[in-house]
Design an enzyme around this catalytic site. Structure first.
Site, short mmCIF file in Angstrom:
data_model
loop_
_atom_site.label_atom_id
_atom_site.label_comp_id
_atom_site.label_asym_id
_atom_site.label_seq_id
_atom_site.Cartn_x
_atom_site.Cartn_y
_atom_site.Cartn_z
N ASP A 66 -32.44 -19.41 -49.26
CA ASP A 66 -32.69 -18.05 -48.77
C ASP A 66 -32.45 -16.97 -49.83
O ASP A 66 -32.98 -15.87 -49.70
CB ASP A 66 -31.85 -17.77 -47.53
CG ASP A 66 -32.34 -18.56 -46.32
OD1 ASP A 66 -33.51 -18.98 -46.33
OD2 ASP A 66 -31.57 -18.76 -45.38
N GLY A 103 -32.79 -17.55 -53.58
CA GLY A 103 -33.78 -17.70 -54.65
C GLY A 103 -35.21 -17.79 -54.18
O GLY A 103 -36.14 -17.49 -54.93
N GLU A 104 -35.45 -18.22 -52.94
CA GLU A 104 -36.82 -18.33 -52.44
C GLU A 104 -37.25 -17.13 -51.62
O GLU A 104 -38.45 -16.87 -51.50
CB GLU A 104 -36.97 -19.59 -51.58
CG GLU A 104 -36.92 -20.88 -52.38
CD GLU A 104 -37.11 -22.12 -51.52
OE1 GLU A 104 -37.49 -23.16 -52.08
OE2 GLU A 104 -36.85 -22.08 -50.30
N ASN A 157 -35.66 -16.83 -38.81
CA ASN A 157 -35.00 -16.88 -37.51
C ASN A 157 -33.51 -16.54 -37.57
O ASN A 157 -32.89 -16.29 -36.55
CB ASN A 157 -35.17 -18.27 -36.89
CG ASN A 157 -34.74 -19.37 -37.83
OD1 ASN A 157 -35.27 -19.48 -38.95
ND2 ASN A 157 -33.81 -20.19 -37.42
N TYR A 158 -32.91 -16.53 -38.78
CA TYR A 158 -31.46 -16.37 -38.90
C TYR A 158 -31.09 -15.00 -39.42
O TYR A 158 -31.85 -14.38 -40.16
CB TYR A 158 -30.91 -17.41 -39.90
CG TYR A 158 -30.16 -18.54 -39.23
CD1 TYR A 158 -30.82 -19.71 -38.87
CD2 TYR A 158 -28.79 -18.45 -38.97
CE1 TYR A 158 -30.14 -20.75 -38.27
CE2 TYR A 158 -28.11 -19.49 -38.37
CZ TYR A 158 -28.79 -20.64 -38.01
OH TYR A 158 -28.11 -21.66 -37.41
N GLU A 159 -29.86 -14.58 -39.09
CA GLU A 159 -29.23 -13.42 -39.71
C GLU A 159 -28.01 -13.90 -40.48
O GLU A 159 -27.26 -14.75 -39.98
CB GLU A 159 -28.77 -12.40 -38.67
CG GLU A 159 -29.72 -11.26 -38.42
CD GLU A 159 -30.95 -11.68 -37.63
OE1 GLU A 159 -30.92 -12.74 -37.01
OE2 GLU A 159 -31.94 -10.92 -37.64
N HIS A 166 -28.14 -29.34 -39.17
CA HIS A 166 -28.43 -28.72 -40.46
C HIS A 166 -27.15 -28.16 -41.05
O HIS A 166 -26.11 -28.09 -40.37
CB HIS A 166 -29.48 -27.61 -40.32
CG HIS A 166 -29.06 -26.50 -39.40
ND1 HIS A 166 -29.13 -26.60 -38.03
CD2 HIS A 166 -28.55 -25.27 -39.66
CE1 HIS A 166 -28.69 -25.48 -37.48
NE2 HIS A 166 -28.31 -24.65 -38.45
N HIS A 223 -23.82 -27.40 -39.13
CA HIS A 223 -24.17 -26.86 -37.81
C HIS A 223 -24.75 -27.95 -36.91
O HIS A 223 -25.90 -28.35 -37.06
CB HIS A 223 -25.17 -25.71 -37.99
CG HIS A 223 -25.35 -24.88 -36.77
ND1 HIS A 223 -26.05 -23.70 -36.77
CD2 HIS A 223 -24.89 -25.03 -35.51
CE1 HIS A 223 -26.03 -23.18 -35.56
NE2 HIS A 223 -25.33 -23.99 -34.77
CU LIG Z 1 -27.17 -23.05 -38.27
#
Ligand SMILES: [Cu+2]
Length: 666
Positions: free
Chosen positions: A312, A314-315, A395-397, A446, A608
């Site tokens: 998240d 570098g890409e 989808n994530y913060e 994950h 997770h």
């Molecule tokens: Cu997660």
């Protein structure tokens, strides 16, 4: 509750600190100059301040204004651009001193650029217009493309023929929306993956497996969808005299702490020159601290999930994905915001309002003692300075928080929230490598693996690191009662020997020292890095592609000698990189790391295993680490705090909290 916002300040270049954040005007100039010097079809990816050499920064700080005058440090920007017709990323350096011009342009043949939000959306929308994809959806009875969301993920790299094709790829999955305010992740379209060429906008491969019925539950999380909504008592945080800190062109001063704050397009929130003012000594602790990289490897074997390995930083860019924060929602209290700068693919620059939040928090008691004989009590409150930004990556913060305490402690924390990746399941079905989160959805296992880069400068640049373990002593002449234990410190001498794992059963920590500066008890001044013991290292197999691409995650600690160009734990171009870059490449030289300018790379994270409670939106999960002074000071540095004023309790309780308006009593 009040708020103030510090806008970019247009001081003259020579008056500004060499690390002062890029202004909107500077970013726009750099982008225009870089694009003008590039071939046709080139797009801007990002613009960052080209941070001057460390010696120049330290020299600038040490200089007394005007006697003698310090030559201004050239102010430069570093641009990543992508020459799409030649599939060629470039790193272009632009001097911002008049006349602004390109000073270097370095192509990166074979590498792939960071994927901007613009690119992500463009690809996602283009895939919805691709005939093969439309037909695959039609076979599933989905014909209204307005109710389809596509997420064009970084493609990763697995050594497959398609990965080696030289194409700039996405691997994309889709979701069926149930209306205008949907939770797309409630209705994943399982067993359908598009491999997409981002340059030619064409499907390279369509993987179309057995359809799984679409989940029916909408999984709403907005207030309308969760009504009736519970209320909680109003809570206000007031500082009638304003905040206890100041900020000037990126420099924050709060109590004994001084530091610079900036937002880097890739690393997000960056701290520079973290310094503790100890009486008349300005004592440096960190020259630079940042999130060098992060990766989210999925442990599923399912068609839509096995390849998900988002880097998240570098890409995608943690600064590029930073949100504008909202008072009362993201930040509560007496807030000062700092703006960031955003630049689009055509090079147009604009402010990113309220990108960094600065505020103070009460943090319970800082220290306390009641003398049992005479009942005299001394209590001091703990206060912390909070510096934060929040990135939304798909989808994530991710909330990136730094805390500075009055006792000299520095804490880094990542707050993980947002929506989990979901896998549609048939009624009653249990899918491997995933936990059920609703009767219709599973959450694939994950990890979130973060690599903090800590360029330490403890009372000077020459530092060293010891690994310290708690060691029980065998019963015998040295331990006649069997109760003794000791702390065993091992100096980490070279890079390979300094690749370490945490060990909770040994209370392991890493002690950063300056052998050249002694404290009152004759020991080298030190801070200890306390690792997050709950963090498993990367769980993928040694021969898995992701292990080569995110090798930083296989160890909790790496130590390297400082090198200005060693900034990203997985290399400068992780997108589609086959692996081996960054920390494993640099540390192969096994350079010495004792009593020299060193950098620590600390891996933290969350493994997770999804819970039903993580859906429809995941409550914040935390990870991070602590840097605690260990003989850096000669006594408790918070000992001289003024006593807090006591206050009266309200309500119909026992009245035990009533006070007299004086100092706190037992
Ligand atoms: Cu997660």
């Amino acid at each position: 509750m009040t708020v103030s916002t510090v806008r970019s300040q247009e001081k003259t270049a020579s008056a500004r600190h060499p690390l002062a954040p890029l202004t909107v005007a500077e970013a726009g100039t750099a982008a225009r100059v870089a694009l003008d010097a590039s071939g046709p079809g080139t797009q801007l990816v990002y613009v960052a301040l080209d941070e001057p050499p460390k010696a120049a920064v330290l020299g600038w700080d040490a200089a007394v204004p005007s006697v003698p005058p310090v030559p201004p440090v050239p102010r430069q920007a570093l641009c990543m651009v992508y020459e799409r017709p030649r599939r060629l990323p470039w790193l272009v350096t632009v001097t911002l001193d008049e006349p602004a011009r390109v000073t270097s342009a370095v192509p990166a043949p074979g590498a792939f650029p960071l994927i901007t939000g613009e690119q992500f959306i463009a690809d996602s929308e283009a895939i919805k217009r691709a005939p093969g994809f439309i037909e695959a959806l039609a076979r599933r009875g989905l014909t209204d493309m307005a109710l389809i969301q596509v997420d064009a993920w970084p493609a990763a790299s697995f050594g497959l023929e398609v990965d080696a094709s030289g194409r700039s790829l996405a691997r994309a999955v889709a979701y069926a929306l149930d209306g205008p305010s949907p939770n797309p992740y409630a209705r994943p379209i399982e067993n359908l993956v598009v491999i997409w060429d981002r340059d030619t906008a064409e499907i390279v491969e369509l993987q179309d497996g057995d359809p799984v019925p679409l989940p029916t539950s909408p999984g709403r999380y907005d207030a309308a969808g969760t009504a009736p909504n519970r209320e909680v008592a109003e809570l206000r945080i007031l500082q009638p005299n304003g905040p206890g800190f100041t900020v000037d062109d990126g420099q924050l001063r709060w109590g004994p702490w001084q530091l610079r704050v900036s937002l880097h397009p890739v690393e997000g929130l960056v701290l520079h020159e973290v310094t503790y003012i100890d009486g008349d000594r300005a004592r440096p602790i960190l020259f630079r601290a940042s999130m060098s990289e992060m990766v989210v490897p999925y442990g599923s074997t399912a068609m839509n999930h096995w390849w998900k390995n988002a880097f998240d930083a570098g890409e995608c860019g943690l600064g590029l994905c930073a949100s504008s924060l909202e008072l009362g929602c993201d930040c509560l209290g007496e807030i000062v915001y700092l703006d960031g700068v955003q630049v689009d693919g055509e090079g147009a620059a604009s402010p990113l309002r309220n990108a960094i939040c600065l505020h103070e928090e009460d943090y319970g008691i800082g220290w306390k003692h009641v003398d049992a004989r005479n009942r005299v009590s001394e209590t001091r409150r703990s206060r912390r300075m909070v510096v934060s930004s929040i990135a939304t990556v798909g989808n994530y913060e991710y909330g990136f928080f730094w805390y500075f305490y009055l006792d000299g402690t520095i804490q880094a924390e990542v707050k993980l929230t947002g929506i989990i990746q979901t896998q549609a399941t048939r009624p009653g079905e249990r899918v491997p490598y995933a936990n059920p989160v609703t009767p219709e959805l599973a959450g694939p296992h994950h990890q979130h693996v973060f690599s903090y880069r800590l360029d330490v400068t403890l009372d000077g640049t020459d530092n060293a690191v010891y690994e310290v373990d708690a060691v029980p002593v065998p019963t015998g002449p040295d331990n006649p009662y069997g109760n003794a234990f000791t702390a065993r410190a091992t100096l980490l001498e070279t890079e390979l020997g300094a690749q370490r794992l945490a060990a909770a059963e040994k209370s392991r920590y890493w002690k950063i020292v300056n052998h050249g500066v002694r404290n009152a008890v004759g020991e080298p001044v030190a801070y200890k890095l306390v690792p997050a013991h709950a963090t498993a290292p990367l769980l993928a197999q040694p021969d898995a592609a992701i292990t080569g691409r995110a090798t930083f995650g296989t160890k909790h600690l790496w130590v390297t000698p400082f090198a200005a160009d060693e900034r990203r734990a997985a290399g400068d171009f992780p997108n589609q990189h086959p692996g081996g870059d960054g920390l494993p490449r640099w540390t192969a030289a096994d350079r010495p790391v004792v009593d020299t300018d060193i950098v620590l790379w600390h891996t933290v994270g969350v493994t997770h295993f999804c819970r039903p409670e993580d859906f429809p939106v995941m409550p914040v999960e935390y990870t991070g680490f602590t840097l605690k002074p260990f003989g850096f000071f000669d006594r408790n540095p918070a000992i001289d705090l003024a006593p807090s004023a006591s206050a009266s309790a309200s309500g119909s309780g026992s009245g035990s909290g009533s006070g007299d308006g004086g100092h706190c009593h037992p």
